[in-house]
Design a protein around this motif. Structure first.
Motif, short mmCIF file in Angstrom:
data_model
loop_
_atom_site.label_atom_id
_atom_site.label_comp_id
_atom_site.label_asym_id
_atom_site.label_seq_id
_atom_site.Cartn_x
_atom_site.Cartn_y
_atom_site.Cartn_z
N TYR A 105 30.97 38.01 48.47
CA TYR A 105 30.96 37.17 47.28
C TYR A 105 32.03 37.69 46.33
O TYR A 105 32.06 38.88 46.03
CB TYR A 105 29.58 37.19 46.62
CG TYR A 105 28.52 36.61 47.51
CD1 TYR A 105 27.75 37.43 48.32
CD2 TYR A 105 28.28 35.24 47.55
CE1 TYR A 105 26.77 36.92 49.17
CE2 TYR A 105 27.31 34.71 48.38
CZ TYR A 105 26.56 35.54 49.19
OH TYR A 105 25.61 35.02 50.02
N PHE A 106 32.86 36.77 45.87
CA PHE A 106 33.99 37.14 45.03
C PHE A 106 33.71 36.89 43.55
O PHE A 106 32.98 35.98 43.17
CB PHE A 106 35.23 36.32 45.42
CG PHE A 106 35.87 36.76 46.70
CD1 PHE A 106 35.38 36.33 47.92
CD2 PHE A 106 36.96 37.61 46.68
CE1 PHE A 106 35.97 36.75 49.11
CE2 PHE A 106 37.56 38.02 47.86
CZ PHE A 106 37.06 37.60 49.08
N GLY A 107 34.34 37.73 42.73
CA GLY A 107 34.34 37.50 41.30
C GLY A 107 35.44 36.53 40.90
O GLY A 107 36.22 36.09 41.77
N PRO A 108 35.56 36.22 39.62
CA PRO A 108 36.56 35.26 39.15
C PRO A 108 37.97 35.82 39.09
O PRO A 108 38.93 35.06 38.99
CB PRO A 108 36.07 34.90 37.75
CG PRO A 108 35.29 36.10 37.32
CD PRO A 108 34.66 36.66 38.56
N GLY A 109 38.08 37.14 39.16
CA GLY A 109 39.40 37.75 39.17
C GLY A 109 39.92 38.13 37.79
O GLY A 109 39.45 37.64 36.76
N THR A 110 40.89 39.03 37.81
CA THR A 110 41.65 39.39 36.61
C THR A 110 43.10 39.01 36.87
O THR A 110 43.70 39.48 37.85
CB THR A 110 41.57 40.89 36.30
OG1 THR A 110 40.24 41.22 35.91
CG2 THR A 110 42.54 41.25 35.18
N ARG A 111 43.64 38.16 36.01
CA ARG A 111 45.05 37.76 36.13
C ARG A 111 45.89 38.82 35.44
O ARG A 111 45.85 38.96 34.23
CB ARG A 111 45.26 36.40 35.48
CG ARG A 111 46.72 35.95 35.44
CD ARG A 111 47.24 35.57 36.80
NE ARG A 111 46.51 34.45 37.39
CZ ARG A 111 46.66 34.03 38.64
NH1 ARG A 111 47.51 34.66 39.43
NH2 ARG A 111 45.96 33.02 39.09
N LEU A 112 46.63 39.59 36.22
CA LEU A 112 47.44 40.70 35.70
C LEU A 112 48.91 40.32 35.65
O LEU A 112 49.46 39.83 36.65
CB LEU A 112 47.27 41.94 36.57
CG LEU A 112 48.16 43.13 36.23
CD1 LEU A 112 47.77 43.71 34.88
CD2 LEU A 112 48.07 44.20 37.32
N THR A 113 49.51 40.56 34.50
CA THR A 113 50.96 40.36 34.34
C THR A 113 51.57 41.68 33.91
O THR A 113 51.13 42.27 32.92
CB THR A 113 51.27 39.29 33.29
OG1 THR A 113 50.63 38.06 33.67
CG2 THR A 113 52.77 39.06 33.18
N VAL A 114 52.55 42.15 34.67
CA VAL A 114 53.26 43.40 34.36
C VAL A 114 54.65 43.06 33.86
O VAL A 114 55.43 42.41 34.57
CB VAL A 114 53.34 44.31 35.60
CG1 VAL A 114 54.03 45.63 35.23
CG2 VAL A 114 51.95 44.57 36.17
N LEU A 115 54.93 43.48 32.64
CA LEU A 115 56.23 43.16 32.03
C LEU A 115 57.23 44.28 32.24
O LEU A 115 56.86 45.46 32.36
CB LEU A 115 56.05 42.88 30.54
CG LEU A 115 55.09 41.72 30.21
CD1 LEU A 115 54.94 41.61 28.70
CD2 LEU A 115 55.60 40.41 30.79
#
Lengths: 115, 118
Positions: A105-115
């Motif tokens: 079962y998966f979670g909704p996720g974390t959208r990661l942006t690396v600048l």
């Protein structure tokens, strides 16, 4: 209840920052997983924890450091990331005993942006 | 290792039509086949699954079939609705031993973008 929660939902960080992603489940699952998903691609397995111990590391760079403080929590510590590490980071969990050990079962996720 | 091929990569249907997505796998040791639906900005949601001892499973408008001999399995959605629009991933799972325990390793297909037009 088949809910896996993840925080934060979005994260923007610089290449010199240190941040952590958190995952929590209360389904009694003793296997927890981190996946990385790039846009328009399937999830790619990074780490597997079983009984709070690291079982699988899919050759992930050391700038990603997982931690499982207890049976309900899973963290992913991030340090010195590169822009190409920008992705959706997914947590999943499953049972380790019984007939249903392979249902994740998966979670909704974390959208990661690396600048 | 396991390899899963998924087709088509995109599928466009009219509301009320049926949609079929097909997957093939390579390793006969795979014994569990889940299907996940992923909406934009969300994590994959398990919608139906089938184990290798079963040939077909149905849940309301969704059904999955498995042909172990041919190593392929399919997702069938009937009476499609606009809210069915999403990316669908098939996966094949086999049990692997690691750290003294066994876990199911998922190998995903490349995904199908389903669009249901009202």
């Amino acid at each position: 209840d088949t809910e896996v929660t993840q925080t934060p939902k979005h994260l923007v960080m610089g290449m010199t920052n240190k941040k952590s992603l958190k995952c929590e489940q209360h389904m009694g699952h003793r296997a927890m997983y981190w996946y990385k998903q790039k846009a328009k691609k399937p999830p790619e397995l990074m780490f597997v924890y079983s009984y709070e111990k690291l079982s699988i590391n899919e050759s992930v760079p050391s700038r990603f450091s997982p931690e499982c403080p207890n049976s309900s929590l899973l963290n992913l510590h991030l340090h010195a990331l590169q822009p190409e590490d920008s992705a959706l980071y997914l947590c999943a969990s499953s049972h380790l005993t019984g007939w249903d050990t392979d249902t994740q079962y998966f979670g909704p996720g974390t959208r990661l942006t690396v600048l | 290792g396991e390899n899963v091929e998924q087709h088509p990569s995109t599928l466009s249907v009219q509301e009320g039509d049926s949609a079929v997505i097909k997957c093939t796998y390579s390793d006969s040791a795979s014994n569990y086949f889940p299907w996940y639906k992923q909406e934009l900005g969300k994590g994959p949601q398990l919608i139906i699954d089938i184990r290798s001892n079963v040939g077909e499973k149905k849940d309301q408008r969704i059904a999955v079939t498995l042909n172990k001999t041919a190593k392929h399995f399919s997702l069938h959605i009937t009476e499609t609705q606009p809210e069915d629009s999403a990316v669908y991933f098939c996966a094949a799972s086999m049990s692997l031993e690691a750290g003294g325990t066994s876990y199911g390793k998922l190998t995903f297909g490349q995904g199908t973008i389903l669009t249901v037009h009202p």
